[in-house]
Design an enzyme around this catalytic site. Structure first.
Site, mmCIF file in Angstrom:
data_model
loop_
_atom_site.group_PDB
_atom_site.id
_atom_site.type_symbol
_atom_site.label_atom_id
_atom_site.label_comp_id
_atom_site.label_asym_id
_atom_site.label_seq_id
_atom_site.Cartn_x
_atom_site.Cartn_y
_atom_site.Cartn_z
ATOM 1 N N GLU A 1 31.304 41.374 42.200
ATOM 2 C CA GLU A 1 31.700 40.999 40.845
ATOM 3 C C GLU A 1 30.841 39.883 40.262
ATOM 4 O O GLU A 1 31.125 39.408 39.162
ATOM 5 C CB GLU A 1 33.185 40.613 40.844
ATOM 6 C CG GLU A 1 34.093 41.796 41.156
ATOM 7 C CD GLU A 1 35.528 41.378 41.437
ATOM 8 O OE1 GLU A 1 36.407 42.264 41.377
ATOM 9 O OE2 GLU A 1 35.772 40.189 41.719
ATOM 10 N N GLN B 1 29.801 40.042 47.386
ATOM 11 C CA GLN B 1 29.833 40.934 48.536
ATOM 12 C C GLN B 1 28.825 42.041 48.268
ATOM 13 O O GLN B 1 28.693 42.515 47.145
ATOM 14 C CB GLN B 1 31.226 41.503 48.792
ATOM 15 C CG GLN B 1 31.775 42.402 47.708
ATOM 16 C CD GLN B 1 33.184 42.881 47.994
ATOM 17 O OE1 GLN B 1 34.130 42.446 47.370
ATOM 18 N NE2 GLN B 1 33.317 43.789 48.937
#
Length: 773
Positions: free
Chosen positions: A493, A602
């Site tokens: 994100e 991530q």
């Protein structure tokens, strides 16, 4: 990082009163039983730093979404798990002075969560203003036997004086959420009652313009009192106020005498009881558990937890920090979700905090399902899938709100009822990879359980809706002569509104292929379904196949790595070691700066390689890991576990162990400075995967369970149990051998380092092998 929690194999120990970390410890010592839960708040009044939290499963409020703009398809509301009635409260006065650890000196303080037994215990000595000292010893638990109930034993000993103790156990419904808009409260009082030694408070969620279900919750309590372990007669004075009931008790005690208050409480919701019977049922429930008594309830709690640990424990030899970490994660998963109710799911914070509001994210399918598949009865994982099937029509409505048609389904990023209720546009509209995680969960469930009939019964209907979405979400690029997917956000994100996110594109193609295979295999069995949903076999499958054959994947030929998305190489490529400012960057940097940086919350590419490792050779996985891992800040709780699994497979033992400690102790050591908001429940299942899929190398190859065990240098050995296709085996990994025990009445086949092993029913074997070091 915080390092004040003592390392212990079975307990979370706060040895000494760390008032500045109290909200963190409240999160760490949270209790739950699948139906209700609460943070590790004090029973007595506390004016220091605290975040009150009591929660009832399935009860939520559709709060107003406050944004300065609106777009078509934007969610109508933001659903939030509600802070419910505070049932643990006990006001304490000693000779008229209120006991408050925020105001009086404290010594001999200890707060211990016994994970083996599911019991929270606290002891301390407090000095009052006139030099009087009292010792307090409290125990409490949320019963997993009586799963709508909790019990407290709160004992006070006057140490250096004789005096009067006033105890006022109460139920307080006049509470609000930390994230309330302008302090708004969400409960209306329906009724309250008091009687000798008991009280009841029924509340209802406030009505809203969103026409969602209203919930009634009746909280009840009954008390008892002992002096030096013997029952004592007492007077109970009823206390009533707005959204508040209590029972006030006074008792004279001499120095050295122990006064113990027992508080039995229940939370009954209209989700599980008829509204017109809530009060009566609460009275009967309280009476039943009070008749049992605290000692019996505690014994039952200990026995029930012993049964659970027998099924799901992971034993690590020679490393208390690692052992504590994995048990803490397993313990919180078991407290949060039991699988008994297919209307419930797994919230990112469980019963430990309010952050993230909603009940269900993609975390459940991508991270939690493997844990329940391998440690619980098959129905538990099946119920998680059925939860999504029940929400299919809502997923179709969600997609229609965004302009999709013909039965295309977009499952929500955040939901309570199947309706999207997330309030961040880049996630609501663009983080569409969640659809693929649900499809992957169906695949994972079938190969782990052998329940292939699930496809025809439930699975294909969901898969077709998802596949129709992907087929409409891509478009043909005449420039690239490929299908592309524009304007998405991947799991990372820290990059929003990108084109051709590798993970999303690859996952979409995999979903289309898996759905095609399922339809072809079960065409006759699902003919009525295909007719019901107007499925044009020739047209739709031909379109899907064309997308499968012609999808664009961003790739750097020079480095031979897949790119997170188009244009990723336009960023300045730095490593985490180049960050000179304090971290985490999501708390120290502007969002603009984060979006323009190469730093990764991530790694999307590595998430794809983890899911679909059989599609890639080891060198490809290694090149991508070596490229992306140095840029990954792991500020998503879901990130480290994937890196453990890949690092272990690649033989990067130091990195695998480093990432294991990060995922297993993420909350215990407060790596990301956010444990005070609650625990990262869904990522805890990733910690379990770190051991089982990472160090033990568990995979399913051609329908066969296989292991490629890896032993970290810091461990002397480890062991675990696995359920696979109804059979249960225990695996123990030692430096030079692996021991396997079959607990089933049938023989079992499995592979170790690609060598097939046959184990007779109820058999045991020791295999002398080379365990990777």
């Amino acid at each position: 990082m915080k390092n004040y929690i003592k390392h212990d194999p079975w307990c979370i120990i706060e040895d000494g009163f760390y008032a500045e970390y109290n909200e963190i410890t409240e999160s760490l010592t949270s209790l739950g039983n699948g139906r209700m839960g609460q943070r590790g708040n004090f029973e007595e009044k506390f004016t220091g730093k605290t975040l009150l939290g009591n929660y009832v499963a399935g009860v939520f409020y559709p709060d107003k979404t406050r944004v300065g703009w609106w777009k078509n398809g934007y969610p109508r509301y933001f659903a939030k798990v509600l802070n419910a009635c505070n049932w643990i409260g006990i006001d304490v006065q000693i000779d008229g002075e209120t006991l408050d650890l925020g105001l009086c000196p404290v010594s001999e303080y200890s707060r211990v969560l016994n994970m083996k037994e599911g019991i929270l215990e606290r002891t301390f000595v407090a000095s009052l203003s006139d030099g009087k000292q009292v010792r307090v010893h409290s125990q409490r638990f949320c019963s997993i036997v009586d799963d709508e109930a909790g019990a407290i034993r709160y004992a006070i000993t006057l140490l250096n004086f004789d005096g009067k103790i006033t105890l006022t156990p109460y139920l307080d419904g006049d509470i609000s959420n930390k994230d309330s808009n302008y302090g708004e409260k969400f409960w209306d009082e329906i009724r309250k009652e008091t009687a000798f030694g008991e009280a009841y408070l029924e509340m209802r969620t406030k009505d809203t313009p969103f026409k969602t279900e209203l919930f009634n919750v009746c909280t009840g309590m009954k008390i008892d009192l002992t002096l030096n372990g013997e029952p004592v007669d007492f007077q109970s004075k009823p206390v009533k106020a707005e959204k508040f009931v209590a029972c006030k008790v006074e008792i004279e005690a001499k120095a050295g005498e122990e006064v113990a208050l027992y508080k039995y409480a229940v939370n009954l919701a209209s989700l599980n009881h008829p509204t017109d019977r809530l009060l009566a049922n609460a009275k009967a429930y309280v009476e039943r558990i009070a008749d049992k008594g605290f000692a019996q309830m505690k014994a039952e709690q200990i026995e029930a937890w012993a049964e659970r640990w027998d099924k799901n424990d992971i034993v690590i030899e020679g490393d208390d920090a690692a052992q504590q970490g994995i048990r803490f994660n397993i313990f919180q998963l078991e407290q949060t979700y039991t699988g008994e109710d297919d209307r419930l799911n797994i919230g990112p914070k469980g019963f430990t905090g309010e952050k993230y509001g909603g009940s269900t994210y993609w975390d459940t399918e991508a991270y939690c399902l493997p844990f329940y598949l391998a440690t619980a009865d098959q129905k538990v994982a099946r119920n998680l899938l059925i939860y999504r099937h029940k929400h299919l029509q809502k997923a179709i409505e969600n997609a229609a709100n965004l302009g999709f048609k013909d039965g295309a389904a977009l499952y929500p990023m955040v939901t309570m009822t199947g309706e999207e209720c997330h309030n961040e546009w880049e996630i609501t509209f663009e983080e569409i990879h969640r659809n693929g995680a649900i499809a992957y969960a169906i695949y994972d469930y079938i190969r782990h359980t052998g329940d292939e009939g699930y496809l025809a019964e439930y699975g294909l209907e969901v898969l077709i809706g998802i596949a129709r979405f992907w087929a409409q979400r891509v478009n043909w690029s005449s420039d690239k002569q490929k299908y592309v997917m524009l304007g998405v956000t991947g799991p990372n994100e820290y990059e929003n509104n990108v084109n051709n996110n590798f993970y999303t594109n690859y996952l979409a193609v995999w979903c289309l292929r898996f759905t095609l295979e399922g339809i072809r295999s079960w065409k006759s069995e699902v003919s009525e379904l295909l007719q019901k949903i107007n499925f044009d076999f020739e047209v739709e499958t031909a379109k899907w196949q064309h997308i499968i054959d012609n999808m664009h994947y961003p790739y750097d030929a020079q480095r031979q790595v897949y790119l997170q998305q188009d244009g990723f190489l336009d960023k300045e490529l730095l490593t985490v070691d180049d960050i000179t400012e304090h971290r985490p960057i999501n708390q120290k940097w502007s969002w603009d700066r984060i979006l323009r940086s190469c730093f990764i919350k991530q790694a999307d590419v590595l998430q794809g390689l983890y899911f679909f490792e059989e599609d890639f050779d080891l060198d490809t996985i290694r090149r991508n890991f070596d490229f992306y891992e140095p840029m990954t800040v792991h500020e998503s709780s879901l990130s480290p576990c994937v890196h453990v699994i890949l690092a272990a497979m690649l033989g990067y033992k130091e990195k695998a162990y480093e990432m294991y400690l990060r995922t297993s102790r993420l909350d215990l050591d407060d790596y990301n400075n956010d444990t005070e908001d609650g625990l990262h429940i869904t990522s805890m299942a990733g910690t379990w995967m770190s051991v089982i899929k990472g160090f033990a190398g568990m995979r399913i190859r051609n329908g066969v369970l296989s292991f490629a065990p890896y032993l970290p240098d810091q461990w002397q050995g480890y062991s675990f149990r696995i359920t696979f296709k109804g059979q249960i085996i225990r695996v123990s990994v030692k430096p030079e051998a692996i021991e396997v025990e079959n607990f089933s009445n049938l023989p079992v086949s499995f592979a170790v380092n690609e060598n097939l092993v046959e184990l007779e029913a109820n058999g045991h074997r020791t295999l002398i092998i080379t365990v990777k070091k």
